[in-house]
Design a protein around this motif. Structure first.
Motif, mmCIF file in Angstrom:
data_model
loop_
_atom_site.group_PDB
_atom_site.id
_atom_site.type_symbol
_atom_site.label_atom_id
_atom_site.label_comp_id
_atom_site.label_asym_id
_atom_site.label_seq_id
_atom_site.Cartn_x
_atom_site.Cartn_y
_atom_site.Cartn_z
ATOM 1 N N PHE A 1 124.390 1.752 131.559
ATOM 2 C CA PHE A 1 125.710 1.216 131.861
ATOM 3 C C PHE A 1 125.983 0.003 130.974
ATOM 4 O O PHE A 1 127.026 -0.111 130.369
ATOM 5 N N ARG A 2 125.011 -0.868 130.915
ATOM 6 C CA ARG A 2 125.201 -2.084 130.108
ATOM 7 C C ARG A 2 125.431 -1.720 128.649
ATOM 8 O O ARG A 2 126.331 -2.240 128.002
ATOM 9 N N GLU A 3 124.623 -0.813 128.127
ATOM 10 C CA GLU A 3 124.729 -0.451 126.720
ATOM 11 C C GLU A 3 126.029 0.297 126.424
ATOM 12 O O GLU A 3 126.683 0.051 125.423
ATOM 13 N N TYR A 4 126.424 1.190 127.307
ATOM 14 C CA TYR A 4 127.569 2.044 127.028
ATOM 15 C C TYR A 4 128.913 1.458 127.443
ATOM 16 O O TYR A 4 129.911 1.683 126.796
ATOM 17 N N VAL A 5 128.940 0.729 128.547
ATOM 18 C CA VAL A 5 130.212 0.204 129.053
ATOM 19 C C VAL A 5 130.369 -1.277 128.720
ATOM 20 O O VAL A 5 131.356 -1.685 128.110
ATOM 21 N N MET A 6 129.392 -2.068 129.092
ATOM 22 C CA MET A 6 129.518 -3.520 128.969
ATOM 23 C C MET A 6 129.638 -3.971 127.506
ATOM 24 O O MET A 6 130.361 -4.913 127.210
ATOM 25 N N THR A 7 128.947 -3.314 126.610
ATOM 26 C CA THR A 7 129.019 -3.675 125.197
ATOM 27 C C THR A 7 130.454 -3.617 124.693
ATOM 28 O O THR A 7 130.892 -4.482 123.941
ATOM 29 N N SER A 57 135.336 6.247 128.191
ATOM 30 C CA SER A 57 134.529 7.407 127.794
ATOM 31 C C SER A 57 133.103 7.266 128.318
ATOM 32 O O SER A 57 132.495 8.239 128.767
ATOM 33 N N ALA A 58 132.584 6.046 128.261
ATOM 34 C CA ALA A 58 131.241 5.792 128.784
ATOM 35 C C ALA A 58 131.214 5.962 130.303
ATOM 36 O O ALA A 58 130.257 6.517 130.856
ATOM 37 N N LEU A 59 132.260 5.507 130.982
ATOM 38 C CA LEU A 59 132.345 5.713 132.435
ATOM 39 C C LEU A 59 132.409 7.202 132.760
ATOM 40 O O LEU A 59 131.821 7.652 133.744
ATOM 41 N N ASP A 60 133.114 7.961 131.937
ATOM 42 C CA ASP A 60 133.169 9.419 132.123
ATOM 43 C C ASP A 60 131.777 10.027 132.033
ATOM 44 O O ASP A 60 131.419 10.908 132.818
ATOM 45 N N LEU A 61 130.993 9.567 131.069
ATOM 46 C CA LEU A 61 129.629 10.055 130.919
ATOM 47 C C LEU A 61 128.787 9.717 132.146
ATOM 48 O O LEU A 61 128.080 10.580 132.683
ATOM 49 N N MET A 62 128.882 8.470 132.606
ATOM 50 C CA MET A 62 128.145 8.067 133.812
ATOM 51 C C MET A 62 128.579 8.907 135.017
ATOM 52 O O MET A 62 127.752 9.343 135.807
ATOM 53 N N ASN A 63 129.881 9.138 135.129
ATOM 54 C CA ASN A 63 130.400 9.943 136.221
ATOM 55 C C ASN A 63 129.849 11.371 136.159
ATOM 56 O O ASN A 63 129.512 11.954 137.187
ATOM 57 N N SER A 64 129.739 11.914 134.962
ATOM 58 C CA SER A 64 129.228 13.285 134.821
ATOM 59 C C SER A 64 127.786 13.387 135.320
ATOM 60 O O SER A 64 127.406 14.399 135.900
ATOM 61 N N PHE A 65 126.981 12.352 135.112
ATOM 62 C CA PHE A 65 125.610 12.356 135.634
ATOM 63 C C PHE A 65 125.625 12.412 137.157
ATOM 64 O O PHE A 65 124.833 13.113 137.774
ATOM 65 N N MET A 66 126.534 11.646 137.747
ATOM 66 C CA MET A 66 126.609 11.604 139.206
ATOM 67 C C MET A 66 127.108 12.923 139.774
ATOM 68 O O MET A 66 126.537 13.455 140.724
ATOM 69 N N VAL A 67 128.165 13.474 139.192
ATOM 70 C CA VAL A 67 128.751 14.712 139.698
ATOM 71 C C VAL A 67 127.768 15.864 139.556
ATOM 72 O O VAL A 67 127.704 16.749 140.399
ATOM 73 N N GLU A 68 126.974 15.829 138.498
ATOM 74 C CA GLU A 68 125.985 16.882 138.258
ATOM 75 C C GLU A 68 124.910 16.896 139.350
ATOM 76 O O GLU A 68 124.390 17.946 139.702
ATOM 77 N N ASN A 69 124.583 15.735 139.892
ATOM 78 C CA ASN A 69 123.466 15.623 140.833
ATOM 79 C C ASN A 69 123.865 15.457 142.294
ATOM 80 O O ASN A 69 123.064 15.736 143.180
#
Length: 128
Positions: A1-7, A57-69
């Motif tokens: 999250f830090r690397e993909y969103v916060m940066t 876009s990074a939040l979308d990626l994080m969301n996809s991990f959650m929705v997948e699991n």
């Protein structure tokens, strides 16, 4: 999250973070973050929009991990169970909410991915 969103949101949040400091702590903060602060103050509208789009876009990626699991409505990465990942993300969301202000946070983050990030932050309200 830090690397993909916060940066990507750092240039947008650093001015707000400096404004939240007391005079004494702001001086120390700016010694460490002066270059980032100066760049952020000069950031043009197009640069801000690009930062928001990249972060989303990074939040979308994080969301996809959650929705997948877990369910798309589950509040945490492990469904109903809080994990270290949830704590880490929630702490960054709190920082963004404070430094960006409610209007930008609500517009760009809280409502994104069907409100997932707002629900995650709200679930930690009882601990704040």
């Amino acid at each position: 999250f830090r690397e993909y969103v916060m940066t990507h949101l750092r240039p947008l949040s650093i001015v707000g973070a400096a404004a939240l400091q007391t005079d004494r702590t702001r001086a120390a903060f700016l010694v460490r973050h002066r270059e980032s602060h100066e760049k952020a103050q000069k950031l043009e509208w197009s640069g801000k929009e690009k930062a928001w789009e990249t972060a989303k876009s990074a939040l979308d990626l994080m969301n996809s991990f959650m929705v997948e699991n877990v369910s798309s409505q589950a509040p945490y990465f492990a469904g109903e169970n809080i994990t270290f990942t949830d704590l880490s993300i929630a702490s960054n969301l709190i920082y963004l909410k404070l430094s960006l202000g409610d209007e930008d946070f609500d517009k760009h983050i809280r409502a994104h991915n069907g409100g997932r990030w707002g629900r995650l932050l709200d679930s930690f309200a009882k601990y704040m």
